[in-house]
Design a protein around this motif. Structure first.
Motif: not given
Length: 337
Positions: A149-166
Motif C-alpha cells: 500500500h505504501q509503495a503504491e502511494l509513493l508511486g514506486a515500481d513494485w510487484r508481489l508474489l503470494y504463495g500458500g498451500r490452498r
C-alpha cells in the motif's frame, strides 16, 4: 505471526464477563472491536482504545505484542490502514501445533474483551526505494500488506508474489485484487512451489526485496538472491533461526551502567533472567531473539549475538544486543541498564 512464549499469568476477570489485562508503562489496554474470518484458519482482530482515543503511530512492517487474558503474549504484524489513528488490525493464523495463543484467539477471545498491547515496534522497516519485489508465504502476507500500500502511494515500481498451500487458506485476496497484475497469487495446489528465480529475475541494483513466510521459503529466498547486491533482501521470520552453541561455556559478568550493579551470568541462564534476578526488569516477550522487545545498548564488551534480527554489520558494531538469547564473548559486558 512472530515467535512467542508464555510470559506470565496476567489474565484477570472484570465485571460483566469481559476479561481484562492490566496495563504497564509500555502496554496499553485496547478492546477487541471486531473479529472477522478472512480465510480458512485465518481471522483478523481490530483493536481500539476503550475511550476511543488515538493510538500510537506505526510504519509498514511494524508488529505489536498482544498480552492475552489467559497469560500468553504473542506478536502479530499490523496489517490494517496505518492512516487510521484509532484502530489496529492484526491477522491471526490458527496454528494446529502451536502453544495455545492462536487457539485462544480463535476460540475464546471475544469482541469486547480487553487485551494488553505493547509497541508498535518495527524490526522489518520498508526502506526508501524506487523499486520493490515482495514475496509472501501464507500468513507472511500480513506485514507486506501495508508495504505494498505504501509503495503504491509513493508511486514506486513494485510487484508481489503470494504463495500458500490452498487458495481458500490465503488471506486478504480481495484486498490484493485491487492491485491487478502487480500481484501474482500462486497457491501450491494449483501451481506447485513458487518460481522465485522467475519472479525475481536477474540481480540488479536499486531493487529492494522483502519476504516473510515459513523457514523453507526464506531459506530458498536467501539461496536464490545470493548473487544480488548486499542487503538487497530483507526477511522476517515466524521462528528463530537455529543457533549453535554459545561461544563461552563459562560464566561472565554484566555491569548495569545506570544502577552500578554487577551480576554474574552462569551457563544456562540468560542475561535477561540474570538482570531480572538482580531487580532490574526489562520488558520481554518472545525469548527467542525475534521480537526485539528486550533490546539493550552495549557500552563495553563483546556480545555473542544469538538473535534472528541483527544483520552482519549491526552485529559487528556490537553496540546493541537482545538479552533474552544473546550472551558474551568477553569476560565482561557493560549494558545501558
Amino acid at each position: 505471526m512472530l515467535g512467542s512464549r508464555i510470559d506470565d499469568d496476567r489474565g484477570t476477570a472484570t465485571a460483566g464477563g469481559h476479561r481484562k489485562v492490566p496495563a504497564t508503562p509500555d502496554v496499553a489496554e485496547l478492546r477487541v472491536v471486531r473479529k472477522t474470518p478472512v480465510a480458512d484458519g485465518v481471522l483478523t482482530l481490530e483493536l481500539a482504545a476503550p475511550s476511543g482515543g488515538r493510538l500510537r503511530d506505526w510504519t509498514p512492517g511494524a508488529h505489536v505484542d498482544l498480552a492475552l487474558p489467559n497469560g500468553l503474549t504473542r506478536q502479530y504484524s499490523l496489517c490494517g490502514d496505518r492512516w487510521d489513528p484509532f484502530t489496529y488490525r492484526v491477522g491471526v493464523l490458527r496454528e494446529p501445533v502451536g502453544r495455545g495463543g492462536s487457539a485462544f484467539v480463535h476460540d475464546e477471545l471475544a469482541v469486547g474483551d480487553v487485551v494488553g498491547v505493547g509497541g508498535p515496534r518495527n524490526n522489518f522497516p520498508l526502506v526508501p526505494s524506487d523499486s520493490y519485489l515482495f514475496v509472501a508465504g501464507g500468513i507472511g502476507i500480513t506485514p507486506l500488506l501495508p508495504m505494498v500500500h505504501q509503495a503504491e502511494l509513493l508511486g514506486a515500481d513494485w510487484r508481489l508474489l503470494y504463495g500458500g498451500r490452498r487458495r481458500a487458506s490465503m488471506a486478504f485476496l480481495d484486498d490484493l485484487a485491487a492491485y491487478g497484475d502487480r500481484v501474482l497469487v500462486r497457491p501450491e495446489e494449483e501451481f506447485g512451489l513458487l518460481d522465485l528465480a522467475g519472479f525475481l529475475g536477474d540481480p540488479r541494483p536499486g531493487v529492494r526485496l522483502y519476504s516473510c513466510g515459513p523457514a523453507p521459503l526464506l531459506a530458498a529466498m536467501e539461496t536464490v538472491t545470493a548473487g544480488w547486491p548486499r542487503y538487497a533482501l530483507r526477511t522476517e521470520r515466524f521462528l528463530a533461526e537455529e543457533r549453535g552453541a554459545p561461544v563461552r561455556t563459562t560464566p561472565f559478568e554484566v555491569e548495569l551502567a545506570r544502577t552500578g550493579v554487577t551480576v554474574t551470568v552462569p551457563p544456562g541462564v540468560s542475561v535477561l533472567d540474570a538482570v531480572g534476578e538482580a531487580g532490574v526488569e526489562v520488558l520481554s516477550s518472545c525469548r527467542q531473539g525475534i521480537c526485539g522487545t528486550c533490546e539493550c545498548g552495549v557500552l563495553a564488551g563483546d556480545p555473542d549475538h544469538r538473535d534472528s534480527l541483527l544483520d552482519d554489520e549491526e552485529r559487528a558494531a556490537g553496540d546493541t544486543m537482545y538479552i533474552c538469547v544473546s550472551r558474551s564473548r568477553s569476560d565482561r559486558l557493560v549494558l545501558d541498564l
